[in-house]
Design a protein around this motif. Structure first.
Motif, mmCIF file in Angstrom:
data_model
loop_
_atom_site.group_PDB
_atom_site.id
_atom_site.type_symbol
_atom_site.label_atom_id
_atom_site.label_comp_id
_atom_site.label_asym_id
_atom_site.label_seq_id
_atom_site.Cartn_x
_atom_site.Cartn_y
_atom_site.Cartn_z
ATOM 1 N N GLY A 113 0.818 -1.209 0.000
ATOM 2 C CA GLY A 113 0.000 0.000 0.000
ATOM 3 C C GLY A 113 0.852 1.260 0.000
ATOM 4 O O GLY A 113 0.545 2.239 -0.691
ATOM 5 N N LEU A 114 1.948 1.241 0.761
ATOM 6 C CA LEU A 114 2.846 2.395 0.788
ATOM 7 C C LEU A 114 3.500 2.610 -0.569
ATOM 8 O O LEU A 114 3.567 3.736 -1.072
ATOM 9 C CB LEU A 114 3.915 2.199 1.868
ATOM 10 C CG LEU A 114 3.443 2.252 3.319
ATOM 11 C CD1 LEU A 114 4.587 1.896 4.266
ATOM 12 C CD2 LEU A 114 2.898 3.638 3.653
ATOM 13 N N PHE A 115 3.989 1.526 -1.179
ATOM 14 C CA PHE A 115 4.631 1.646 -2.483
ATOM 15 C C PHE A 115 3.631 2.089 -3.550
ATOM 16 O O PHE A 115 3.985 2.839 -4.467
ATOM 17 C CB PHE A 115 5.281 0.322 -2.886
ATOM 18 C CG PHE A 115 6.480 -0.039 -2.058
ATOM 19 C CD1 PHE A 115 7.427 0.915 -1.732
ATOM 20 C CD2 PHE A 115 6.669 -1.332 -1.597
ATOM 21 C CE1 PHE A 115 8.538 0.599 -0.962
ATOM 22 C CE2 PHE A 115 7.772 -1.665 -0.829
ATOM 23 C CZ PHE A 115 8.716 -0.703 -0.507
ATOM 24 N N ALA A 116 2.394 1.613 -3.442
ATOM 25 C CA ALA A 116 1.368 2.033 -4.388
ATOM 26 C C ALA A 116 1.108 3.535 -4.271
ATOM 27 O O ALA A 116 0.883 4.221 -5.264
ATOM 28 C CB ALA A 116 0.079 1.246 -4.160
ATOM 29 N N THR A 117 1.162 4.046 -3.046
ATOM 30 C CA THR A 117 0.983 5.488 -2.830
ATOM 31 C C THR A 117 2.114 6.277 -3.470
ATOM 32 O O THR A 117 1.900 7.306 -4.117
ATOM 33 C CB THR A 117 0.924 5.795 -1.329
ATOM 34 O OG1 THR A 117 -0.184 5.084 -0.747
ATOM 35 C CG2 THR A 117 0.754 7.291 -1.083
ATOM 36 N N TRP A 118 3.336 5.787 -3.298
ATOM 37 C CA TRP A 118 4.504 6.519 -3.804
ATOM 38 C C TRP A 118 4.629 6.438 -5.327
ATOM 39 O O TRP A 118 4.919 7.422 -5.976
ATOM 40 C CB TRP A 118 5.776 5.965 -3.164
ATOM 41 C CG TRP A 118 5.873 6.240 -1.693
ATOM 42 C CD1 TRP A 118 5.266 7.247 -1.001
ATOM 43 C CD2 TRP A 118 6.609 5.496 -0.723
ATOM 44 N NE1 TRP A 118 5.575 7.169 0.332
ATOM 45 C CE2 TRP A 118 6.407 6.110 0.542
ATOM 46 C CE3 TRP A 118 7.419 4.372 -0.781
ATOM 47 C CZ2 TRP A 118 6.977 5.640 1.709
ATOM 48 C CZ3 TRP A 118 8.001 3.893 0.391
ATOM 49 C CH2 TRP A 118 7.783 4.526 1.617
#
Length: 311
Positions: A113-118
């Motif tokens: 989820g964090l990587f998808a945000t970035w």
């Protein structure tokens, strides 16, 4: 039964099959730690998987047997999922238990989820952020064994930290693969990423063999064949097939079943005890993951499923 409902059930079956066989990969990978190096075993299992994919691809449409405009995405998929993830995972298994490693893997949905945000600009909701923090607390509790004295001595298990690195790499792989699946089928994406990553793995394996020679015996051969057919070929294909039907976020919710399967298999086959830290830490990680994944806008979930259904 409604076709969409059936497709979802099949997708759930695929991702649960993947997490189950990957949990067995943790167990058997640890059994081989004194017989073969992490890069060598990764090369061997993906070589076997590539042979299986090559046979399957011969029956696919011509477009599925060619690399197109997504070549760089396939290369990134190969680098993260094939070249880096497996060797680092096996390296970590040299220093930690299968139970620990599978529970730490429960962080994968949150990191994704964090990587998808970035990288693809899909922002996390407040509940997703809270879920990520809850899961992180679970990992810290697991590593410390629930003892405050652990933090005073600051003695970390390097195997646990290595597994955390592997989990982060898997998060990147999941985001990249969700992009690749927009252009080709799950079997084609899985096969070509394996084909691209395998030569690099073999090159590094040659160097590793100078430092860690292989100790051949019947158990090594049988387990290696199993790892190539089941966790590598079946596991990677099943995961990508599940993503194609559920979308990346829908599939990643069920990645949290890996700790459950891993703890059970580690206890059954390696006689590794499951204590209070494993139970509490595991519950916190899984609860955080489910809490984070459930709170998503309905429209976004529908879009992700529709993207997966195009495959």
């Amino acid at each position: 039964m409604n076709p969409e409902k059936l497709k979802q059930i099949i997708g759930i079956g695929y991702v649960n099959l993947a997490t189950l066989v990957w949990a067995s990969n943790m167990v058997f990978g640890r059994l081989l730690k004194d017989f073969i190096g992490p890069i060598t075993i990764s090369s061997a299992r993906f070589f076997i998987a590539s042979l299986i994919f090559a046979i399957i691809l011969r029956r696919q449409p011509p477009a599925e047997r060619q690399i197109g405009k997504d070549c760089w995405l396939l290369a990134a998929m190969a680098l993260t999922g094939i070249v880096l993830f497996s060797p680092i995972l096996y390296w970590g298994l040299h220093y930690t238990t299968a139970v620990n490693s599978t529970i730490i893997n429960g962080l994968a949905p949150l990191l994704t989820g964090l990587f998808a945000t970035w990288f693809i600009k899909e922002p996390m909701s407040k509940r997703q952020i809270c879920g990520a923090i809850l899961a992180l607390i679970g990992v810290l509790y697991l590593i410390s064994g629930g003892a405050l004295s652990f933090w005073k001595t600051a003695q970390f298990n390097r195997g646990d930290l290595i597994i955390l690195i592997a989990v982060a790499i898997w998060g990147l792989y999941s985001v990249i693969s969700s992009r690749v699946m927009r252009y080709r089928s799950s079997i084609s994406a899985t096969a070509f990423s394996t084909f691209i990553g395998l030569p690099v793995l073999c090159l590094f394996a040659v160097g590793e063999l100078q430092q860690i020679p292989v100790i051949l015996d019947a158990r090594l051969i049988l387990i290696t064949i199993y790892l190539g057919i089941v966790p590598a070929a079946i596991g990677f294909y099943a995961w990508n097939a599940g993503v194609a039907r559920l979308g990346p976020s829908g599939a990643m919710v069920f990645y949290n079943t890996l700790p459950l399967y891993g703890a059970l298999l580690g206890s059954l086959f390696l006689d590794e005890p499951i204590g209070t830290p494993h139970i509490i830490g595991g519950l916190l990680i899984i609860s955080g993951g489910i809490w984070a994944a459930r709170k998503q806008p309905a429209a976004r979930n529908q879009n992700l499923v529709e993207e997966g259904n195009k495959i």
